[in-house]
Design a protein around this motif. Structure first.
Motif, PDB file in Angstrom:
ATOM      1  N   TRP A  35      58.699  60.341  40.558  1.00  0.00           N
ATOM      2  CA  TRP A  35      57.785  59.537  41.376  1.00  0.00           C
ATOM      3  C   TRP A  35      56.391  60.120  41.170  1.00  0.00           C
ATOM      4  O   TRP A  35      56.069  61.190  41.655  1.00  0.00           O
ATOM      5  CB  TRP A  35      58.218  59.640  42.830  1.00  0.00           C
ATOM      6  N   ARG A  36      55.563  59.406  40.411  1.00  0.00           N
ATOM      7  CA  ARG A  36      54.288  59.953  39.969  1.00  0.00           C
ATOM      8  C   ARG A  36      53.153  59.524  40.897  1.00  0.00           C
ATOM      9  O   ARG A  36      53.043  58.358  41.259  1.00  0.00           O
ATOM     10  CB  ARG A  36      54.005  59.530  38.523  1.00  0.00           C
ATOM     11  N   LEU A  37      52.311  60.500  41.231  1.00  0.00           N
ATOM     12  CA  LEU A  37      51.258  60.271  42.206  1.00  0.00           C
ATOM     13  C   LEU A  37      49.924  60.802  41.708  1.00  0.00           C
ATOM     14  O   LEU A  37      49.859  61.784  40.965  1.00  0.00           O
ATOM     15  CB  LEU A  37      51.584  60.983  43.526  1.00  0.00           C
ATOM     16  N   GLY A  38      48.857  60.145  42.151  1.00  0.00           N
ATOM     17  CA  GLY A  38      47.514  60.674  42.020  1.00  0.00           C
ATOM     18  C   GLY A  38      46.992  61.004  43.411  1.00  0.00           C
ATOM     19  O   GLY A  38      47.406  60.401  44.402  1.00  0.00           O
ATOM     20  N   VAL A  39      46.093  61.976  43.478  1.00  0.00           N
ATOM     21  CA  VAL A  39      45.486  62.377  44.753  1.00  0.00           C
ATOM     22  C   VAL A  39      43.977  62.488  44.545  1.00  0.00           C
ATOM     23  O   VAL A  39      43.525  63.073  43.546  1.00  0.00           O
ATOM     24  CB  VAL A  39      46.050  63.721  45.268  1.00  0.00           C
ATOM     25  N   LEU A  40      43.214  61.917  45.479  1.00  0.00           N
ATOM     26  CA  LEU A  40      41.755  61.958  45.419  1.00  0.00           C
ATOM     27  C   LEU A  40      41.219  62.606  46.692  1.00  0.00           C
ATOM     28  O   LEU A  40      41.730  62.360  47.786  1.00  0.00           O
ATOM     29  CB  LEU A  40      41.194  60.544  45.265  1.00  0.00           C
ATOM     30  N   ALA A  41      40.191  63.430  46.533  1.00  0.00           N
ATOM     31  CA  ALA A  41      39.484  64.005  47.676  1.00  0.00           C
ATOM     32  C   ALA A  41      38.004  64.107  47.330  1.00  0.00           C
ATOM     33  O   ALA A  41      37.631  64.248  46.164  1.00  0.00           O
ATOM     34  CB  ALA A  41      40.050  65.374  48.040  1.00  0.00           C
ATOM     35  N   VAL A  42      37.150  64.033  48.337  1.00  0.00           N
ATOM     36  CA  VAL A  42      35.707  64.188  48.173  1.00  0.00           C
ATOM     37  C   VAL A  42      35.226  65.272  49.121  1.00  0.00           C
ATOM     38  O   VAL A  42      35.556  65.255  50.319  1.00  0.00           O
ATOM     39  CB  VAL A  42      34.966  62.863  48.460  1.00  0.00           C
ATOM     40  N   THR A  43      34.466  66.222  48.579  1.00  0.00           N
ATOM     41  CA  THR A  43      33.909  67.306  49.382  1.00  0.00           C
ATOM     42  C   THR A  43      32.392  67.335  49.224  1.00  0.00           C
ATOM     43  O   THR A  43      31.829  66.651  48.362  1.00  0.00           O
ATOM     44  CB  THR A  43      34.466  68.675  48.937  1.00  0.00           C
ATOM     45  N   ALA A  44      31.734  68.141  50.033  1.00  0.00           N
ATOM     46  CA  ALA A  44      30.312  68.396  49.826  1.00  0.00           C
ATOM     47  C   ALA A  44      30.121  69.087  48.486  1.00  0.00           C
ATOM     48  O   ALA A  44      30.999  69.822  48.016  1.00  0.00           O
ATOM     49  CB  ALA A  44      29.766  69.257  50.955  1.00  0.00           C
ATOM     50  N   ASP A  45      28.971  68.859  47.841  1.00  0.00           N
ATOM     51  CA  ASP A  45      28.768  69.404  46.495  1.00  0.00           C
ATOM     52  C   ASP A  45      28.653  70.918  46.476  1.00  0.00           C
ATOM     53  O   ASP A  45      28.804  71.547  45.434  1.00  0.00           O
ATOM     54  CB  ASP A  45      27.544  68.767  45.834  1.00  0.00           C
ATOM     55  N   THR A  46      28.405  71.546  47.627  1.00  0.00           N
ATOM     56  CA  THR A  46      28.298  73.002  47.678  1.00  0.00           C
ATOM     57  C   THR A  46      29.646  73.683  47.900  1.00  0.00           C
ATOM     58  O   THR A  46      29.739  74.906  47.841  1.00  0.00           O
ATOM     59  CB  THR A  46      27.342  73.413  48.804  1.00  0.00           C
ATOM     60  N   ASP A  47      30.678  72.881  48.164  1.00  0.00           N
ATOM     61  CA  ASP A  47      31.996  73.452  48.434  1.00  0.00           C
ATOM     62  C   ASP A  47      32.690  73.871  47.155  1.00  0.00           C
ATOM     63  O   ASP A  47      32.485  73.281  46.084  1.00  0.00           O
ATOM     64  CB  ASP A  47      32.878  72.431  49.164  1.00  0.00           C
ATOM     65  N   SER A  48      33.536  74.864  47.276  1.00  0.00           N
ATOM     66  CA  SER A  48      34.378  75.262  46.146  1.00  0.00           C
ATOM     67  C   SER A  48      35.519  74.262  46.000  1.00  0.00           C
ATOM     68  O   SER A  48      35.738  73.414  46.866  1.00  0.00           O
ATOM     69  CB  SER A  48      34.930  76.666  46.372  1.00  0.00           C
ATOM     70  N   ALA A  49      36.250  74.370  44.916  1.00  0.00           N
ATOM     71  CA  ALA A  49      37.340  73.436  44.651  1.00  0.00           C
ATOM     72  C   ALA A  49      38.399  73.515  45.743  1.00  0.00           C
ATOM     73  O   ALA A  49      38.833  74.604  46.126  1.00  0.00           O
ATOM     74  CB  ALA A  49      37.962  73.747  43.298  1.00  0.00           C
ATOM     75  N   PRO A  50      38.814  72.378  46.278  1.00  0.00           N
ATOM     76  CA  PRO A  50      39.880  72.396  47.296  1.00  0.00           C
ATOM     77  C   PRO A  50      41.215  72.758  46.667  1.00  0.00           C
ATOM     78  O   PRO A  50      41.423  72.586  45.460  1.00  0.00           O
ATOM     79  CB  PRO A  50      39.884  70.966  47.830  1.00  0.00           C
ATOM     80  N   GLU A  51      42.119  73.254  47.495  1.00  0.00           N
ATOM     81  CA  GLU A  51      43.461  73.600  47.030  1.00  0.00           C
ATOM     82  C   GLU A  51      44.449  72.550  47.494  1.00  0.00           C
ATOM     83  O   GLU A  51      44.487  72.186  48.673  1.00  0.00           O
ATOM     84  CB  GLU A  51      43.886  74.970  47.565  1.00  0.00           C
ATOM     85  N   LEU A  52      45.240  72.050  46.550  1.00  0.00           N
ATOM     86  CA  LEU A  52      46.264  71.051  46.843  1.00  0.00           C
ATOM     87  C   LEU A  52      47.606  71.593  46.393  1.00  0.00           C
ATOM     88  O   LEU A  52      47.756  72.029  45.241  1.00  0.00           O
ATOM     89  CB  LEU A  52      45.960  69.740  46.116  1.00  0.00           C
ATOM     90  N   SER A  53      48.582  71.573  47.290  1.00  0.00           N
ATOM     91  CA  SER A  53      49.942  71.999  46.937  1.00  0.00           C
ATOM     92  C   SER A  53      50.938  70.980  47.452  1.00  0.00           C
ATOM     93  O   SER A  53      50.734  70.382  48.519  1.00  0.00           O
ATOM     94  CB  SER A  53      50.264  73.374  47.526  1.00  0.00           C
ATOM     95  N   ILE A  54      51.974  70.750  46.692  1.00  0.00           N
ATOM     96  CA  ILE A  54      53.055  69.845  47.078  1.00  0.00           C
ATOM     97  C   ILE A  54      54.364  70.604  47.004  1.00  0.00           C
ATOM     98  O   ILE A  54      54.665  71.236  45.978  1.00  0.00           O
ATOM     99  CB  ILE A  54      53.093  68.596  46.184  1.00  0.00           C
ATOM    100  N   ALA A  55      55.097  70.565  48.119  1.00  0.00           N
ATOM    101  CA  ALA A  55      56.346  71.321  48.234  1.00  0.00           C
ATOM    102  C   ALA A  55      56.127  72.783  47.846  1.00  0.00           C
ATOM    103  O   ALA A  55      56.969  73.396  47.179  1.00  0.00           O
ATOM    104  CB  ALA A  55      57.430  70.685  47.372  1.00  0.00           C
TER     105      ALA A  55
END
Length: 525
Positions: free
Chosen positions: A18-38
């Motif tokens: 089951w294939r998924l894409g994930v999108l997020a938007v942060t402020a340009d000064t923020d570091s890369a967000p962390e995304l984890s699944i299971a």
């Protein structure tokens, strides 16, 4: 700071993944967000700086292995926990469908007590905590969004795009030769960035999009009202084409989650965004009816008059090639943002005259499938779907939005070349989840027009049916639709209507069963 997201996108189901894409938007000064699944940390697929909102847009892709039973899978974005439900291996997906997520005119907001009431209800039903209806529905595996995910109508207001508004105020003979200037482009880019982020970041909408992976296709308001149905010279002027290019870029970015290439679900052998998915024995075809939509050229260089177009021959061939390759389909869902079955504009014009709300209805219907310029292309689509239903023994159902009412349309054939149990195509219209319906007087005339049976071709008719167990052909209230599969290979269509406790329900039988495919049924749950 998280400005938007997570927004889930369904990318397909391949080899039990089951294939998924994930999108997020942060402020340009923020570091890369962390995304984890299971518990597994995902690698960022791509990122892009959004200049005008001073934001960074982040994209990930992942897959979840389907198991013998349906699963609820947790994932985390910046240590905030979300969950998603995926079906069992070879299980038909439960589906939600919505369209018209906004307002074409700010004045319409005054008629709505709670803009996102239906988004709240969708999420509550999905979570099994609906306080209005205690019967269990959902969770849904896929959210289909059939057009007008955002409304760009305010773009013409000088408050948002000063240079564009000044151009629009000029007479046409002065407008047509003007260029789409760099200042206009920057205004429109800023407008679309702010529009997507502000609209989708509203909690009721973002919570649903974080829980149910979406498949989206644009309609005119994702570009601007009536795109593709203006006169040839107007459609092709530099400013209109410039706006379209910007809208297209942001559609790809936010709705398709694609930066450099077309998404994997987009069909090959085409240059636009038609998509196709296979989930268990259900097929889903998503028609791009805006990218190539254009009015006829009054006269080409050879003196020929060219027909209007919804989709090019190349695009139709790509769609039909995919369909021809499918085997063992029980149901085919076809997303057509504009209803294929609906009252004709000619008939409505003769009924309406000049009454309150007429302009809104004309805006919705002027580029309708039943306009004279599109009738031949529509006929070819209907004939092809009837033939496919007969050859594949597959029930075909069209899903549509756009017109700000709920409705049931039925195409029927009694021709000898179509077997009786494949002679019905249902159309389920659901609109809008946010946009209100036309005024009551307009709906009255529209209801009268719905009683007229259309002869599509020899032996083929189209009509608007009454909703099961009712006398109404239209539901003039905000609504969204869900499709629930059952063990008998049926799909139960439920319209969740604002102000109504119980959903309005219709059953869709598979072709293999000999029951009347449009027979009213009670809810199985």
């Amino acid at each position: 700071m998280l400005k938007l997201g997570p927004i889930l996108k369904f990318l397909g189901c391949d080899s039990d993944e089951w294939r998924l894409g994930v999108l997020a938007v942060t402020a340009d000064t923020d570091s890369a967000p962390e995304l984890s699944i299971a518990g597994k940390l995902l690698t960022i697929k791509s990122q892009q700086l959004l200049l005008y909102t001073k934001s960074k847009l982040w994209l990930w892709e992942c897959s979840i292995t389907l198991a013998a039973k349906a699963q609820s899978v947790e994932y985390k974005l910046n240590n905030v926990t979300y969950s998603i439900t995926v079906p069992a291996k070879n299980q038909k997906p439960a589906i939600a469908y919505a369209s018209c997520n906004g307002f074409s005119d700010p004045k319409l907001m005054k008629n709505v007590a709670d803009q996102n009431a239906l988004w709240k209800r969708m999420k509550a039903l999905h979570d099994g905590v609906d306080t209005i209806r205690t019967t269990r529905y959902g969770p849904w595996h896929i959210l289909l969004m059939g057009g007008d995910q955002v409304y760009s109508d305010a773009m013409w207001n000088k408050k948002y795009c000063r240079n564009l508004a000044a151009w629009a105020e000029l007479p046409w003979d002065k407008r047509k030769g003007r260029s789409f200037t760099l200042d206009m482009q920057k205004e429109v880019e800023r407008f679309f960035e702010e529009l997507y982020i502000s609209r989708w970041a509203q909690p009721e909408i973002s919570q649903a999009m974080a829980s149910i992976p979406s498949v989206m296709m644009w309609d005119d308001h994702d570009i601007f009202d009536g795109w593709g149905s203006y006169p040839y010279e107007q459609h092709n002027c530099d400013v209109y084409q410039g706006i379209f290019k910007v809208a297209k870029a942001y559609f790809k970015l936010f709705q398709l989650q694609s930066i450099d290439a077309l998404p994997s679900a987009t069909l090959p052998d085409q240059d636009v965004f038609n998509q196709a998915y296979r989930i268990a024995d259900i097929g889903l075809v998503v028609l791009d009816m805006r990218t190539e939509r254009m009015p006829h050229n009054p006269e080409d260089e050879h003196g020929n008059t060219l027909p209007d177009q919804v989709m090019s021959e190349k695009s139709w061939n790509a769609v039909y090639k995919w369909l021809d390759m499918q085997r063992d389909l029980s149901h085919l869902l076809v997303m057509s943002s504009i209803p294929v079955v609906h009252p004709s504009m000619d008939l409505l014009e003769s009924m309406l005259g000049f009454i309150p709300g007429q302009q809104e209805l004309e805006d919705d219907l002027r580029d309708h499938w039943r306009s004279k310029s599109h009738m031949q292309e529509r006929l070819r689509l209907i004939q092809r779907l009837l033939r496919l239903s007969a050859e594949k023994k597959c029930r075909v159902t069209i899903l549509s939005g756009d017109v700000h009412v709920a409705a049931v349309g039925v195409i029927e054939s009694d021709r000898n070349d179509v077997p009786p149990n494949a002679s019905v195509i249902n159309q389920l219209t659901s609109s809008g989840i946010v946009h209100p319906s036309p005024p009551a007087v307009v709906r009255y005339f529209l209801e009268q027009a719905c009683k007229v049976v259309e002869t599509v071709d020899r032996g083929v008719t189209a009509r608007m049916f009454e909703f099961p167990a009712t006398t109404r052909r239209l539901i003039g209230a905000r609504n969204f639709l869900t499709l629930e599969p059952d063990a008998q290979d049926r799909l139960w269509a439920n319209w969740w209507v604002e102000g109504e406790v119980t959903p309005t329900t219709k059953v869709i039988h598979p072709v293999q069963l000999k029951q009347n495919a449009i027979e009213p049924q009670s809810n199985p749950k």
